[in-house]
Each structure stands twice: as C-alpha cells, then as structure tokens.
Design an enzyme around this catalytic site. Structure first.
Site, PDB file in Angstrom:
ATOM      1  CD1 TRP A  58     -15.487 -35.922  17.686  1.00 29.30           C
ATOM      2  CD2 TRP A  58     -14.708 -33.847  17.436  1.00 29.30           C
ATOM      3  NE1 TRP A  58     -16.538 -35.117  17.258  1.00 29.30           N
ATOM      4  CE2 TRP A  58     -16.071 -33.843  17.105  1.00 29.30           C
ATOM      5  CE3 TRP A  58     -13.998 -32.639  17.373  1.00 29.30           C
ATOM      6  CZ2 TRP A  58     -16.753 -32.685  16.716  1.00 29.30           C
ATOM      7  CZ3 TRP A  58     -14.679 -31.485  16.976  1.00 29.30           C
ATOM      8  CH2 TRP A  58     -16.031 -31.522  16.646  1.00 29.30           C
ATOM      9  CE  LYS A  60     -18.452 -37.435  13.608  1.00 31.84           C
ATOM     10  NZ  LYS A  60     -17.799 -36.687  12.520  1.00 31.84           N
ATOM     11  N   GLY A 105     -20.834 -33.508  11.993  1.00 32.09           N
ATOM     12  CA  GLY A 105     -20.512 -32.607  10.897  1.00 32.09           C
ATOM     13  C   GLY A 105     -19.072 -32.776  10.478  1.00 32.09           C
ATOM     14  CB  SER A 122     -16.025 -31.369  13.013  1.00 33.07           C
ATOM     15  OG  SER A 122     -16.665 -32.623  13.274  1.00 33.07           O
ATOM     16  CE  LYS A 155     -17.716 -39.486   9.665  1.00 32.59           C
ATOM     17  NZ  LYS A 155     -16.374 -39.057  10.083  1.00 32.59           N
ATOM     18  NE  ARG A 190      -8.639 -41.377  14.601  1.00 31.24           N
ATOM     19  CZ  ARG A 190      -9.177 -40.268  15.089  1.00 31.24           C
ATOM     20  NH1 ARG A 190      -8.438 -39.168  15.158  1.00 31.24           N
ATOM     21  NH2 ARG A 190     -10.420 -40.241  15.509  1.00 31.24           N
ATOM     22  CG  ASN A 191     -12.270 -43.937   9.529  1.00 35.95           C
ATOM     23  OD1 ASN A 191     -12.316 -45.049  10.044  1.00 35.95           O
ATOM     24  ND2 ASN A 191     -12.720 -42.846  10.146  1.00 35.95           N
TER      25      ASN A 191
END
Length: 351
Positions: free
Chosen positions: A14, A111, A144, A146, A199, A269-270
């Site tokens: 990221w 995050k 967002g 992304s 999320k 990845r989650n």
C-alpha cells in the site's frame, strides 16, 4: 498543483502503491524501507519486487534505508507501516527537525488498532502522544477502497482525508488529486478510522463464507451480501460507541465502499485469509489467537483483520456491544468454535 516533496514511511504494497500514484502525478517522492533489496530494486530497477512485484515504478520515486533522511524536510509525510509496528516506527522520527518545528503535514494510511495498557487505541490517538504537541488534532487519516495494485496501475480510486484540522485535510486532499485518484475531505476522524480497521475483520469472515459457497447448495451470492450488510451494521455500532460524528461516514467510500472492495476483491489479504481458514485449514498450526498474532509472519502475508479481531473483541466488551460476526471470528481464531459451525449458525433462518 505544483510538485511537492513527499516522504512515505513504509514500502509495503500500500505504501508503494500510493507513492507510485503521487510520483506519477509529478510529486517528488522518497520511500523508507528496512530491507536493502527493496531499496535497491526501487532505485535501480524501478520495482518493489518483494511487496509489489510486477508493477513498474516512476523515476520520480526513490527509496532509502535511512528513515531520518526520508522524514526530513518533507512538505508531506505519509506513515504506512503495519499497525503492529507503527508506534515504534513513529518514535524513530520524532526528533527530525522539520517535524519538531511542525513544518511537515503528516498523514497516515495504516489500518487497525494499537495495543496499550488501557486497551485498544485508535491510530491517531496513539500518534498524537508520540509526535510533538503541534500535531495534536492536526494529523490526517487517509482511507478508502484502495487496493495497492490498482492504485499503482492508475485505476480510478477514491480516498478520504480525515482530520480535525480542516486545513490539513484540504492540503492532503489536494496532494492526492493526481491522475487515477479522487480525494475528499472529512472531519469524522474517529468514524473513518473505525471503518478502516473493522472492515478487515468482516472481510475474513466473508472470505470463509466465499470459500464455502463455491461448493454449497445453501450459501451463495445472496448469502454473502447478507453478511456484508450485517457486517456494516456492526462497524457502525463500534463507530458510534467510540465517538464517530457523522452517520454518512458509514455509507461513504470510507465505510461501505472500503468494506465492499475488501470483501470482494481478488487482491484482499483478509478475504484470502478467510478462504485459507476453510481451504487449507491454516489455523491448524496455531494454538489460539494470541499465538496466531505472535507468529503472524508464518502465514506468509499480513491479515490485519486477524490482528484487529482481538481488539474489536475488547472494545465490544468495554461498550457492551453485541457483535455476532466479529465475536464469531474471535472465537474461531481463538479455537473456541469451528468455522463451519459458526457460519451455519450465523446464516441459518431464525425461528
């Protein structure tokens, strides 16, 4: 907008993807990475072969293993280290003169939650205690839908820059308005951070359901949308309990937008971790959730949702929240219930 000097602390997927978008937009971007091979690849081959392989990087983008060099004399600085290491990383740059003087606008794209003796903390809450007092109520949180791969390619992506300091929010919004990015401002710092962290928890459960749905006569696309909607409700519960100020945050790209892409995208990845729980029994090698977190590197990729799940459980207990999905994942990762037992109970018609 005229070209700016930007530093990015963290050369994961990221961090590298966003750095590439800014460099492609004409800004002068320097990235910090611990690994010599990552720095060499970015500087000589214009590719981050470890964390973002196969995506060419701009010549406006350079890298260094010297964190103070990357943080010094930048107009904008973006922190992109994983949540597990963010506090320790931030402490390495607090004595950089341009930061001590408050001359750099600092944003964060990490995050998750931060562990502390007083329980889980939001990322900006922790960073405000690390950085000089001038940054209190002035840090910017960027989030967002992304995925790094699409951002690196220049595919259209929306981001929200949230800050209690409206001017800093606008400054980052304008910085981020480069080809391929649409950026917006928000004052709901708590709500945007909660959406970004929680999320990932929902996406792990979604991935497990997605794996089951491939060969199921019971679960399908409708079931997955049911889960997604219920997950958004749990995210909103957590947000309001912790001080979110705007209901529309949860229906914006920070909320439902980021949740949707994290659950459904092939890059997530989650979602992948949730699928691996079903397809490869990836949890078999770990004794409980704490063991999983301490040995998360053995998974081969970072599922922020697995880490955040523990903190969401603690938050739910503190605020007496009923979070069926988040609590279910906690019990799965802690080896208290079987994944299939939970999914069947979760989505079975209620009497």
């Amino acid at each position: 907008m005229e070209a700016k000097n930007v530093g990015v602390i963290g050369a994961g997927a990221w961090g590298s993807g966003l750095a590439q978008a800014l460099a492609r937009g004409g800004h002068r971007v320097q990235v910090w990475a611990r690994e010599e091979d990552v720095v060499f690849g970015i500087n000589t081959e214009h590719e981050n072969k470890r964390y973002l392989p196969g995506y060419p990087l701009s010549e406006n983008l350079s890298a260094s293993t010297n964190i103070n060099e990357v943080a010094s004399n930048k107009e904008f600085l973006i922190l992109a280290s994983p949540s597990l290491y963010l506090e320790a990383t931030a402490k390495q740059i607090v004595d950089v003169q341009s930061i001590k003087d408050g001359n750099t606008v600092i944003g964060v794209i990490t995050k998750g939650f931060i562990d502390s003796a007083d329980g889980p903390k939001l990322i900006l809450e922790m960073l405000e205690k690390v950085f000089p007092a001038t940054y209190r109520h002035s840090l910017v949180y960027i989030s967002g839908p992304s995925h790094a791969e699409e951002v690196a390619l220049g595919k259209l992506t929306g981001l929200i820059a949230a800050s209690e300091n409206p001017m800093n929010s606008i400054k980052f919004r304008e910085l981020l308005r480069v080809p391929g990015l649409m950026a917006y401002s928000s004052l709901d710092v708590v709500g945007v951070q909660i959406c970004a962290a929680t999320k990932n928890v929902i996406a792990v459960v979604y991935g497990s359901l997605d794996a089951v749905s491939e060969n199921s006569d019971v679960f399908g696309d409708n079931s997955e949308s049911l889960l997604l909607a219920a997950g958004l409700n749990e995210i909103q519960q957590i947000g309001f309990a912790m001080g979110a100020t705007h209901a529309e945050t949860f229906t914006s790209i920070a909320g439902v937008g980021d949740l949707d892409v994290t659950c459904r995208s092939k890059y997530g990845r989650n979602r992948r971790f949730g699928q691996d729980i079903i397809k490869t029994d990836i949890l078999e090698r770990f004794s409980n959730l704490d063991d999983l977190i301490s040995r998360i590197s053995e998974v081969g990729y970072l599922s922020e949702g697995a880490v955040a799940c523990k903190f969401v459980h603690q938050i739910a207990q503190k605020y007496n929240l009923k979070l069926t999905i988040c609590d279910g994942l906690y019990k799965i990762l802690n080896k208290e219930i079987k994944p299939m037992d939970f999914l069947q109970k979760l989505l079975s018609p209620k009497e």
